[in-house]
Design an enzyme around this catalytic site. Structure first.
Site, PDB file in Angstrom:
ATOM      1  N   TRP A 105       0.937  -1.373  -0.054  1.00 27.46           N
ATOM      2  CA  TRP A 105       0.136   0.049   0.064  1.00 27.46           C
ATOM      3  C   TRP A 105       0.886   1.327  -0.155  1.00 27.46           C
ATOM      4  CZ3 TRP A 105      -1.952   2.824   4.788  1.00 27.46           C
ATOM      5  CH2 TRP A 105      -2.835   3.781   4.481  1.00 27.46           C
TER       6      TRP A 105
ATOM      7  N   ASP B 134      -1.267  -5.403   9.619  1.00 29.43           N
ATOM      8  CA  ASP B 134      -2.052  -4.234   9.057  1.00 29.43           C
ATOM      9  C   ASP B 134      -3.298  -4.884   8.648  1.00 29.43           C
ATOM     10  OD1 ASP B 134      -3.443  -2.319   7.883  1.00 29.43           O
ATOM     11  OD2 ASP B 134      -2.037  -1.953   6.324  1.00 29.43           O
TER      12      ASP B 134
ATOM     13  N   ALA C 231      -6.975  -4.152   7.426  1.00 31.74           N
ATOM     14  CA  ALA C 231      -7.769  -2.868   6.902  1.00 31.74           C
ATOM     15  C   ALA C 231      -9.387  -3.629   6.139  1.00 31.74           C
ATOM     16  CB  ALA C 231      -7.375  -2.015   6.148  1.00 31.74           C
TER      17      ALA C 231
ATOM     18  N   LYS D  12     -13.554   0.340   6.424  1.00 30.43           N
ATOM     19  CA  LYS D  12     -14.264  -0.458   5.200  1.00 30.43           C
ATOM     20  C   LYS D  12     -15.206  -1.262   5.596  1.00 30.43           C
ATOM     21  CE  LYS D  12      -9.956   0.863   3.836  1.00 30.43           C
ATOM     22  NZ  LYS D  12      -9.459   1.650   3.264  1.00 30.43           N
TER      23      LYS D  12
HETATM   24  N1  PLP Z   1      -3.993  -0.285   5.418  1.00 25.93           N
HETATM   25  C1  PLP Z   1      -4.249  -0.656   3.866  1.00 25.93           C
HETATM   26  C2  PLP Z   1      -3.466  -1.662   3.405  1.00 25.93           C
HETATM   27  C3  PLP Z   1      -5.149   0.092   3.412  1.00 25.93           C
HETATM   28  O1  PLP Z   1      -5.441  -0.165   2.077  1.00 25.93           O
HETATM   29  C4  PLP Z   1      -5.748   1.246   4.102  1.00 25.93           C
HETATM   30  C5  PLP Z   1      -6.520   2.226   3.389  1.00 25.93           C
HETATM   31  O2  PLP Z   1      -6.798   2.257   2.199  1.00 25.93           O
HETATM   32  C6  PLP Z   1      -5.395   1.652   5.326  1.00 25.93           C
HETATM   33  C7  PLP Z   1      -4.456   0.646   5.982  1.00 25.93           C
HETATM   34  C8  PLP Z   1      -5.841   2.742   6.152  1.00 25.93           C
HETATM   35  O3  PLP Z   1      -7.333   2.680   6.290  1.00 25.93           O
HETATM   36  P1  PLP Z   1      -7.882   3.981   6.794  1.00 25.93           P
HETATM   37  O4  PLP Z   1      -8.635   4.777   5.747  1.00 25.93           O
HETATM   38  O5  PLP Z   1      -8.922   3.334   7.834  1.00 25.93           O
HETATM   39  O6  PLP Z   1      -6.840   4.875   7.575  1.00 25.93           O
END
Ligand code: PLP
Length: 399
Positions: A137, A218, A220, A253
């Site tokens: 990401w 992580d 999400a 999400k």
């Molecule tokens: N980690 C990953 C892999 C993501 O794709 C995202 C959001 O796109 C996040 C963390 C962060 O999410 P948030 O919108 O809750 O900050």
């Protein structure tokens, strides 16, 4: 008249230009395109079959209850809504929910959780380097850099095959210094959609334990892949095996509350006392950065998770989102053998086997907007757009 006698200090005008986040620039480009048939598979939000990102019905009801019953907006403190974090424990931690060596707090989204988790690790061990499987990401590297930790990249994904480069991953973990950080995607890998199998998780956990690495997971997209429990398999396995684990979680999400910024950080250490000390650092870092997280979204999630009827309705809506993701995946996968890998992957994203030139040509000729890397959001497509998208992508691959 006052005159400046000292040498001119650097001012704001001396700031260097910033390279924009490529995904945010893509959204702006797509917004500016006047062609009505444009297709936006760049943005990372769930869309339904009509192409909308609606507020969940259960969320609307929880928000209404919140408005009707909330009696104060007095400060909550750096931990945010403590009951929210408690209610998340069984959802995320499963059979580890009762382990009092694990503590959690509310954060502003998964981003806030990641930043705070890396801050904690950097405070404990500023020399640690973070092992990052690429591609990852795009916000991971800047967050790691911002806390001052070094990075070791290793190749995670073989684009042509649509497969994980698992031997490279294990070799990188086994080569790492004790204390280095293994950054892992809990499920629904962004940007590739290529998740570790249960056997692969077992090997990764073994390597993390053998090398004395610090895992930061992580997660999400819990519930967007196979199911809430299935998607937390890696998190729970890591907790089975390791005394120290950091988990950055997002509800943005799976409750569809993106802009409300709802997430949490969980920290496990080897003892209740060490966890208490670690959390004192966490609260301190949170206080310095945002003082306390925004309340509204987490308060609504709290209402949903606390009420069995609302919770059941959330699971139905979450399942519908997951089913749509997987149905669109199957439809694309069935269209061409070169796209079959998409049907074996999970979550909203996959990477098409297209060059940057082919991606740009699709943007120009077909008004199809995806990241330069070929990453696209499978549910960026409304039902009515899927066939045209497939035809355009297959055409580009044939070129
Ligand atoms: N980690 C990953 C892999 C993501 O794709 C995202 C959001 O796109 C996040 C963390 C962060 O999410 P948030 O919108 O809750 O900050």
């Amino acid at each position: 008249m006052l005159t400046q006698t000292h040498a001119k200090a650097k001012g704001l005008a001396d700031l260097p230009p910033v390279v924009n986040d490529s995904l945010l620039s893509l959204i702006a480009l797509c917004d500016a395109d006047p062609r009505p048939e444009k297709i936006d598979v760049g943005v990372g939000v769930f869309r339904d079959d009509a192409g909308n990102t609606p507020i969940l019905k259960v969320m609307k009801e929880a928000e209404q209850r919140l408005v009707d019953t909330q009696v104060t907006k007095a400060y909550l403190g750096s931990a945010g809504d403590k009951r929210f974090a408690e209610l998340l424990r069984p959802v995320l931690l499963g059979h580890h929910a009762g382990d009092d060596r694990i503590a959690g707090l509310q954060t502003p989204g998964g981003c806030g959780a990641l930043r705070l988790g890396f801050e904690l690790i950097a405070t404990a061990n500023p020399q640690a380097r973070v092992l990052v499987g690429t591609p990852t990401w795009p916000n991971h590297p800047p967050i790691i850099q911002a806390v001052g930790l070094g990075r070791i990249d290793y190749p995670y994904y073989e684009r042509g095959q649509g497969a994980i480069r698992f031997e490279d991953m294990i070799a990188a973990l086994r080569d790492a210094e004790p204390g280095n950080v293994a950054l892992l995607h809990g499920c629904c890998h962004n940007p590739t959609g290529a998740d570790l199998s249960e056997d692969q998780w077992r090997e990764v956990v073994e390597a993390v334990v053998d090398r004395g690495l610090m895992p930061l997971i992580d997660i999400a997209y819990q519930g967007f892949g196979r199911g809430l429990d299935e998607d937390a398999f890696g998190v729970r396995l890591m907790l089975d095996a390791c005394d120290e684990v950091v988990i950055a979680q997002s509800c943005d999400k799976n409750f569809s509350v993106y802009r409300d910024r709802v997430g949490s950080l969980f920290v496990k250490t080897g003892s209740v006392d060490a966890t208490r000390t670690a959390m004192a650092h966490v609260y301190q870092r949170a206080r310095e950065m945002w003082s306390m997280p925004p309340d509204h979204g987490a308060a609504a999630v709290h209402i949903i998770l606390e009420d069995p009827e609302l919770r059941a309705r959330w699971l139905v809506e979450l399942t519908a989102m997951r089913d749509r993701i997987n149905a669109v995946r199957q439809r694309i996968a069935a269209a061409d053998p070169r796209l079959a890998f998409i049907g074996r992957q999970f979550g909203m994203f996959s990477m098409l086997p297209l060059s940057k030139e082919q991606v740009l040509k699709l943007r120009q000729d077909e008004a199809i907007y995806m990241a330069d890397s070929g990453r696209f959001n499978v549910v960026g497509l409304s039902d009515g757009q899927i066939d045209r998208f497939i035809a355009a992508v297959v055409g580009a691959m044939d070129d």
